[in-house]
Design a protein around this motif. Structure first.
Motif, short mmCIF file in Angstrom:
data_model
loop_
_atom_site.label_atom_id
_atom_site.label_comp_id
_atom_site.label_asym_id
_atom_site.label_seq_id
_atom_site.Cartn_x
_atom_site.Cartn_y
_atom_site.Cartn_z
N LYS A 83 32.34 -19.45 56.02
CA LYS A 83 31.86 -20.31 54.71
C LYS A 83 33.02 -21.52 54.73
N ALA A 84 32.80 -22.64 54.28
CA ALA A 84 33.63 -23.74 54.07
C ALA A 84 33.70 -24.47 52.67
N VAL A 85 34.63 -24.97 52.30
CA VAL A 85 34.57 -25.82 50.92
C VAL A 85 34.70 -27.34 51.60
N ILE A 86 33.90 -28.17 51.11
CA ILE A 86 33.91 -29.43 51.59
C ILE A 86 34.33 -30.57 50.36
N THR A 87 35.32 -31.45 50.52
CA THR A 87 35.54 -32.02 49.20
C THR A 87 35.50 -33.56 49.73
N PHE A 88 34.95 -34.44 48.79
CA PHE A 88 34.94 -35.90 49.30
C PHE A 88 35.81 -36.71 48.24
N GLY A 93 36.95 -36.55 44.37
CA GLY A 93 37.19 -34.92 44.64
C GLY A 93 36.10 -34.18 44.13
N TYR A 94 34.89 -34.64 44.35
CA TYR A 94 33.42 -33.90 44.43
C TYR A 94 33.78 -32.71 45.39
N SER A 95 33.40 -31.57 45.21
CA SER A 95 33.51 -30.30 46.10
C SER A 95 32.21 -29.58 46.24
N THR A 96 31.69 -29.28 47.32
CA THR A 96 30.50 -28.27 47.60
C THR A 96 30.87 -27.28 48.75
N THR A 97 30.10 -26.64 48.97
CA THR A 97 30.34 -25.44 49.88
C THR A 97 29.33 -25.65 50.96
N GLY A 98 29.76 -24.90 52.19
CA GLY A 98 29.07 -25.08 53.27
C GLY A 98 29.04 -23.89 54.24
N LYS A 99 28.48 -23.99 55.31
CA LYS A 99 28.76 -22.86 56.59
C LYS A 99 28.91 -23.57 57.79
N VAL A 100 29.67 -22.98 58.75
CA VAL A 100 29.49 -23.27 60.25
C VAL A 100 28.11 -23.08 60.80
N THR A 101 27.49 -24.03 61.21
CA THR A 101 26.18 -23.67 61.97
C THR A 101 26.32 -23.98 63.35
N LEU A 102 27.36 -24.61 63.97
CA LEU A 102 27.53 -24.92 65.43
C LEU A 102 28.79 -25.19 65.79
N ILE A 103 29.02 -24.38 67.03
CA ILE A 103 30.38 -24.84 67.61
C ILE A 103 30.22 -25.25 68.90
N SER A 125 22.88 -30.59 48.29
CA SER A 125 22.83 -31.93 48.75
C SER A 125 23.09 -32.64 47.33
N ASP A 126 23.69 -33.80 47.56
CA ASP A 126 24.00 -34.86 46.20
C ASP A 126 23.58 -36.05 46.54
N PRO A 127 22.83 -36.86 45.93
CA PRO A 127 22.46 -38.24 46.36
C PRO A 127 23.50 -39.13 46.22
N THR A 128 24.79 -38.80 45.66
CA THR A 128 25.95 -39.82 45.40
C THR A 128 26.81 -39.55 46.80
N THR A 134 34.21 -39.93 54.56
CA THR A 134 35.16 -39.04 55.05
C THR A 134 35.38 -37.80 54.05
N ALA A 135 35.31 -36.73 54.66
CA ALA A 135 35.45 -35.50 54.08
C ALA A 135 36.30 -34.42 54.39
N ASN A 136 36.97 -33.63 53.40
CA ASN A 136 38.24 -32.83 53.63
C ASN A 136 37.33 -31.39 53.84
N VAL A 137 37.53 -30.59 54.97
CA VAL A 137 36.86 -29.55 55.13
C VAL A 137 37.83 -28.33 55.32
N VAL A 138 37.65 -27.25 54.69
CA VAL A 138 38.41 -26.04 54.49
C VAL A 138 37.60 -24.82 55.03
N ILE A 139 37.83 -24.31 56.20
CA ILE A 139 36.87 -23.32 56.75
C ILE A 139 37.66 -22.03 56.51
N THR A 140 36.90 -20.99 55.96
CA THR A 140 37.34 -19.69 55.92
C THR A 140 37.13 -18.73 57.01
#
Length: 194
Positions: A83-88, A93-103, A125-128, A134-140
């Protein structure tokens, strides 16, 4: 022959002509491999284009992702499904979640460091969100744990095994047996009655 029975050859020939005509029509159109939103148009009516030229930028906001470069010293900790947290920052500072799908197993060297591309798919998905922002990604990469670290220099050894000297509230010291684990920089993980 067509009026009196077998017309298989005529139908086959006519179908071949229709298929050839459709192939010519298809060459006049650009057909996208997926449905999406046209974000930019490079070619205008009357422009001469060649095969392989970019005509438009088409985006699918239902499947947004961020590609992250992770260096070779940390890539072994990352797994598909993390799992990951992505911040723009550009969105306040809008934040959303995601997950690793490819390495990507093939690394690229830059200034003597090998980096691996890790794709993190956004769950919402957010239209904004601007494409290419650029995004900041923190992977757990694991569950939080209570771990006790002490300086490597604090671990001593005697005939009874490893130990540290604990300083009590009254200023006195006592020997506490420990078992040391992984070393991180100048600290070591220890387990004991501390």
């Amino acid at each position: 022959a067509i009026l009196n029975g077998d017309n298989t050859d005529a139908v086959t020939s006519a179908q071949a002509e229709v298929d050839a005509a459709q192939a010519n029509v298809n060459k006049l159109s650009i057909i996208a491999p997926f449905d999406g939103e046209v974000a930019a148009i490079y070619s205008q009516d009357g422009d001469v284009v060649n095969e392989g030229d970019n005509a438009v930028i088409l985006v699918n906001r239902d499947q947004l992702y961020v590609d992250v470069s992770i260096d070779e010293t940390s890539i072994h900790q990352v797994s598909v499904g993390n799992k990951a947290v992505i911040t723009f920052d550009t969105l306040g500072g809008y934040s959303t979640t995601g997950k690793v799908t490819l390495i990507n197993p093939v690394g690229t060297a830059s200034y003597g460091v090998v980096n691996y591309t890790v794709r993190v798919a956004l769950e919402d998905s957010d239209p904004t969100i601007l494409i290419g922002a650029t995004a900041n990604v923190v992977i757990t990469t694991g569950e939080p744990q209570n771990t006790l670290f002490v300086p490597v220099t604090a671990v001593l050894t005697d005939a009874q095994g490893e130990y540290v000297m604990r300083v009590n509230q009254d200023g006195s010291q006592e020997r506490v047996s420990i078992v040391s684990g992984n070393i991180y920089d100048t600290s070591v993980v220890v387990v004991g009655d501390l």
